[in-house]
Design an enzyme around this catalytic site. Structure first.
Site, PDB file in Angstrom:
ATOM      1  N   HIS A   1      31.268  35.329  43.393  1.00 29.17           N
ATOM      2  CA  HIS A   1      32.505  34.875  42.768  1.00 29.17           C
ATOM      3  C   HIS A   1      32.972  33.522  43.306  1.00 29.17           C
ATOM      4  O   HIS A   1      33.475  32.690  42.563  1.00 29.17           O
ATOM      5  CB  HIS A   1      33.592  35.920  42.979  1.00 29.17           C
TER       6      HIS A   1
ATOM      7  N   ASP B   1      36.921  31.761  37.565  1.00 28.84           N
ATOM      8  CA  ASP B   1      38.130  32.568  37.671  1.00 28.84           C
ATOM      9  C   ASP B   1      39.248  31.875  36.886  1.00 28.84           C
ATOM     10  O   ASP B   1      39.045  31.484  35.736  1.00 28.84           O
ATOM     11  CB  ASP B   1      38.483  32.756  39.160  1.00 28.84           C
TER      12      ASP B   1
ATOM     13  N   TYR C   1      49.378  35.618  36.908  1.00 25.86           N
ATOM     14  CA  TYR C   1      48.909  36.761  36.123  1.00 25.86           C
ATOM     15  C   TYR C   1      50.001  37.224  35.164  1.00 25.86           C
ATOM     16  O   TYR C   1      49.751  37.493  33.989  1.00 25.86           O
ATOM     17  CB  TYR C   1      48.502  37.912  37.056  1.00 25.86           C
TER      18      TYR C   1
END
Length: 424
Positions: A397, A202, A341
């Protein structure tokens, strides 16, 4: 933030600052965290007071996290869950903070008793935290007690990303993977490591691959469990919603299908955080709102977590999930973490999984329930010095969290060829 010996607190506070001298700026200070009884009581009160919507109008998860899952999560969180258990686990680990580039960086640092241990910095992602890595610390640092040999030993450094967990919260834009990667190199240097490796998935992969591009002194190689291998033509076709190229292999077509699903149906949270992270006030005010937002990261993880709250034992437990969500709640990092982000979107328009041109040695561990399974052919193109590639039978994940045994085995195999000789 409560350094060792300080009064307990329910939330980290800022320490350090530009007025401190150079020696003090570089200091590594012990750290511990104590949530206040008042903060935990307030959390339970808010959970009990949740205002619920009606249930979804479909029988599956296509409208989002199902009401039954969230109500069972709320019942357990508000009555049976005990934050003090994971708090005690954290207190038992050597934790520190140090100021880098004007920001306090929190990290766990566990040295192996093996003098030839390979230093490794492991970076989490969103919606993760240092909670993701707790299960791998002992097997990595004390391999002989966990089915390995002394030559498998690692020194482990696990930092909290800026704006996440116990690290400081940036007060200005600019903390992108590029800046974080430079901070991580400074951290490893400050800890006295002249040779080390890096690992991540990630955002942790974005940081590790950026470190690899920067090639700081001493970085021998990296491992990724969510590798960025997508070739330019594939990335462009996905962005334009074109048909897949006709010459894709079965493995490549599977990756295409996974990426197409993610970009069209599974990336809603990232779109909002890319564009408007400050709007997410509800996550700071409602613990159930925060939990639902975090659970809905990717389809396979959400379904696995839903099964955990339905009473099945698989991958993560209910306590695993709530340890992580509660850390976000107690540190009030829902919005500060989301800004990563936004900062990154302002700095680059490149796709998150686009191949970056990494030249140093790279190991790739592919877990089948990840957002996409990087094909070997793409990995070989993306990483000219691919030293390890393996497709695992299970895991998703949150690989280190879900499948710690498999993850540790991957780290041992990934970096075996990069370990300095006893005389080196």
């Amino acid at each position: 933030m409560a350094a060792a010996g300080d009064a307990p607190t329910g939330e980290p506070s800022k320490q350090g600052g530009s007025s401190m001298g150079t020696e003090k700026d570089n200091a590594i200070r012990p750290f511990t965290f104590n949530a206040s009884d008042e903060a935990l009581a307030d959390l339970r009160r808010r959970i009990v007071a949740t205002k619920w919507p009606e249930r979804e109008t479909v029988a599956d998860t296509t409208q989002g996290v199902q009401l039954a899952t969230m109500q069972e999560l709320a019942r357990y969180w508000g009555t049976d869950y005990d934050w003090r258990k994971v708090e005690a686990r954290l207190k038992a680990l050597p934790q520190f903070v140090t100021e880098i580039d004007g920001l306090d960086i929190h990290f766990i640092h566990v040295r192996s008793t093996n003098e030839n241990a390979l230093p490794m910095i492991v970076t989490h992602g969103w919606p993760g935290s240092i909670i993701e890595q707790l299960k791998i610390i002992d097997p990595l640092t004390d391999p002989t007690a966990h089915g390995g040999s002394a030559s498998d030993a690692f020194d482990v450094v696990i930092p909290s990303l800026p704006g996440y967990g116990f690290s400081g919260k940036p007060t200005a834009p600019g903390w992108t993977p590029d800046r974080i990667a430079r901070a991580w190199a400074t951290l490893m240097q400050r800890l006295g490591y002249t040779k080390f490796v890096a690992q991540g998935g990630d955002w942790g992969n974005a940081v590790s691959e950026t470190m690899a591009l920067q090639q700081p002194p001493g970085l021998l190689g990296i491992n990724s469990n969510m590798a960025a291998t997508v070739p330019p033509n594939i990335s462009k076709a996905l962005a334009l919603h074109e048909a897949p190229p006709a010459d894709l292999t079965a493995e490549e077509r599977n990756a295409w299908n996974q990426l197409d699903f993610f970009y069209t149906k599974g990336v809603g949270y990232a779109i909002e955080m890319n564009n408007r992270p400050q709007t997410l006030y509800a996550l700071v005010d409602s613990p159930i709102g925060l939990a639902a937002w975090m659970l809905d990261h990717d389809d396979r993880s959400e379904k696995m977590i839903a099964r955990a709250f339905a009473g099945q034992s698989e991958g993560l437990t209910r306590d695993d999930v709530l340890d992580n969500v509660t850390l976000y709640w107690l540190t009030n990092t829902a919005i500060s973490s989301a800004r990563l982000y936004w900062d990154t979107a302002q700095a680059s328009s490149a796709g998150f999984f686009d191949a970056r041109g990494v030249k140093i040695p790279v190991a790739v561990s592919v877990f089948p329930d990840e957002i996409y399974a990087a094909p070997r052919s793409w990995a070989e193109q993306a990483y000219p010095k691919l030293i390890h590639y393996n497709k695992l039978d299970k895991g998703g994940h949150f690989a280190a969290w879900e499948q710690p045994k498999l993850f540790v085995e991957e780290m041992r195999a990934s970096f075996k060829s990069l370990r300095p000789s006893k005389n080196g």
